[in-house]
Design an enzyme around this catalytic site. Sequence first.
Site, PDB file in Angstrom:
ATOM      1  N   ASP A  26       1.097   4.941  -9.472  1.00 40.18           N
ATOM      2  CA  ASP A  26      -0.138   4.281  -9.099  1.00 40.18           C
ATOM      3  C   ASP A  26      -0.246   3.017  -9.971  1.00 40.18           C
ATOM      4  O   ASP A  26       0.467   2.893 -10.966  1.00 40.18           O
ATOM      5  CB  ASP A  26      -1.301   5.258  -9.370  1.00 40.18           C
ATOM      6  CG  ASP A  26      -2.646   4.612  -9.194  1.00 40.18           C
ATOM      7  OD1 ASP A  26      -2.857   3.959  -8.160  1.00 40.18           O
ATOM      8  OD2 ASP A  26      -3.498   4.763 -10.095  1.00 40.18           O
ATOM      9  N   ASP A  28      -3.605   0.746 -10.737  1.00 39.53           N
ATOM     10  CA  ASP A  28      -4.796   0.578 -11.579  1.00 39.53           C
ATOM     11  C   ASP A  28      -5.022   1.828 -12.427  1.00 39.53           C
ATOM     12  O   ASP A  28      -5.031   2.941 -11.906  1.00 39.53           O
ATOM     13  CB  ASP A  28      -6.035   0.331 -10.704  1.00 39.53           C
ATOM     14  CG  ASP A  28      -6.009  -1.044 -10.068  1.00 39.53           C
ATOM     15  OD1 ASP A  28      -6.087  -2.030 -10.823  1.00 39.53           O
ATOM     16  OD2 ASP A  28      -5.886  -1.124  -8.836  1.00 39.53           O
ATOM     17  N   THR A 128      -0.166   2.012  -4.331  1.00 36.79           N
ATOM     18  CA  THR A 128      -1.541   1.681  -4.684  1.00 36.79           C
ATOM     19  C   THR A 128      -2.409   1.497  -3.443  1.00 36.79           C
ATOM     20  O   THR A 128      -1.932   1.049  -2.402  1.00 36.79           O
ATOM     21  CB  THR A 128      -1.594   0.386  -5.539  1.00 36.79           C
ATOM     22  OG1 THR A 128      -2.964   0.082  -5.799  1.00 36.79           O
ATOM     23  CG2 THR A 128      -0.957  -0.792  -4.826  1.00 36.79           C
ATOM     24  N   SER A 130      -4.775  -0.543  -3.587  1.00 33.01           N
ATOM     25  CA  SER A 130      -5.315  -1.876  -3.802  1.00 33.01           C
ATOM     26  C   SER A 130      -4.781  -2.872  -2.782  1.00 33.01           C
ATOM     27  O   SER A 130      -3.618  -2.816  -2.398  1.00 33.01           O
ATOM     28  CB  SER A 130      -4.970  -2.370  -5.213  1.00 33.01           C
ATOM     29  OG  SER A 130      -5.447  -3.699  -5.383  1.00 33.01           O
ATOM     30  N   LYS A 162      -5.380   7.017   0.169  1.00 31.56           N
ATOM     31  CA  LYS A 162      -5.607   8.204  -0.640  1.00 31.56           C
ATOM     32  C   LYS A 162      -7.066   8.640  -0.441  1.00 31.56           C
ATOM     33  O   LYS A 162      -7.922   7.771  -0.298  1.00 31.56           O
ATOM     34  CB  LYS A 162      -5.359   7.900  -2.121  1.00 31.56           C
ATOM     35  CG  LYS A 162      -3.970   7.350  -2.412  1.00 31.56           C
ATOM     36  CD  LYS A 162      -3.886   6.845  -3.865  1.00 31.56           C
ATOM     37  CE  LYS A 162      -2.565   6.127  -4.111  1.00 31.56           C
ATOM     38  NZ  LYS A 162      -2.448   5.579  -5.477  1.00 31.56           N
TER      39      LYS A 162
HETATM   40 MG    MG Z   1      -5.357   4.492 -10.452  1.00 32.78          MG
END
Ligand code: MG
Length: 243
Positions: A26, A28, A128, A130, A162
Site C-alpha cells: 500500500d 499512504d 493504492t 489513491s 478496497k
Molecule cells: Mg494506507
Amino acid sequence: MYQEAINNYLKRTGQEALRLRAVLFDMDGVLFDSMPYHADAWAEVMNRHGLRFTREEAFLHEGRTGAATINIAYRRQYGQDAPPELIQQMYQEKCEAFARHPEPGRMPGAPELLRKVKEAGLVPVLVTGSGQRTLLDRLAHHYPGVFAPGRMVTAFDVKRGKPDPEPYLMSLQKAGVRANEAVVVENAPIGVQAGHAAGIFTIAVNTGPLDGQVLLNAGADLLFPSMQRLCDEWEAFFRQRVS
Ligand code: MG
C-alpha cells in the site's frame, strides 16, 4: 510467532505453503508518512461542505476511493449518494488541501525494507486506492526504479476499490503470482480487509492513531507497530515463509 501466523494462514486458505515471490505495498501510511495530511484535508473539505467527518474517521476509512469516502459522510446525513458533480468538486478540493501541506516524507523503515525485498529477488508491487497524481509522481522521485510501470494498481485501474479484493487480485495478476506467493503490507483496516479477502497473507503496520486490534479484527495475519519494526524483523519472517 511468525510460523504460527503462517500456519494459521495456510489453515484458513487451504494453501499448502507460503512461497514468497512478490510483496504488495500500500502507499499512504506505508511508503509515505502522508496520512496525517490526508486526514486534515478530508476533515477540512467535508466540514466546508457541511458534512460531519473527523480526522479519526479519515484513518478508519483510509484506502477507500475519494468517492466512497465522500459518500460515507453524505449518506449518513442525507440517506443517499452525493451527486457526481459534488463528488468531483470535493475530491478536487481535497487534493488541493492536501497539496498545501508540506511534502510528506518517506515512512521510516520503508526504503530499507524495499531494498531488502529487491535484494531477495522479490517483486515489489504498489496497490493504492489513491488517484492523486502528485503522490504517484512523487513515488518515482522518492523510490526511483522500485516499482515498474506495469507493477502498480491505482484508483485508475479498478472498478471496486478496497475493501473489495479486486485491487489485490489485480496486483497478483500484474506480478504473475498466485495468492500464496505474495504478502500484503497495509496500514489501514480497509486495506487489510481487501488483502485478507484476496486470500493473501496480510501484514498490518500500525503507523497511525488506531488501536492495533482494529487491524487484527480486519483480518491481519501479523501486526507490527511500525514499518521500521517490520523492516527489522523481515529476515526472521522471510526465513520461516515456507512451512
Ligand atoms: Mg494506507
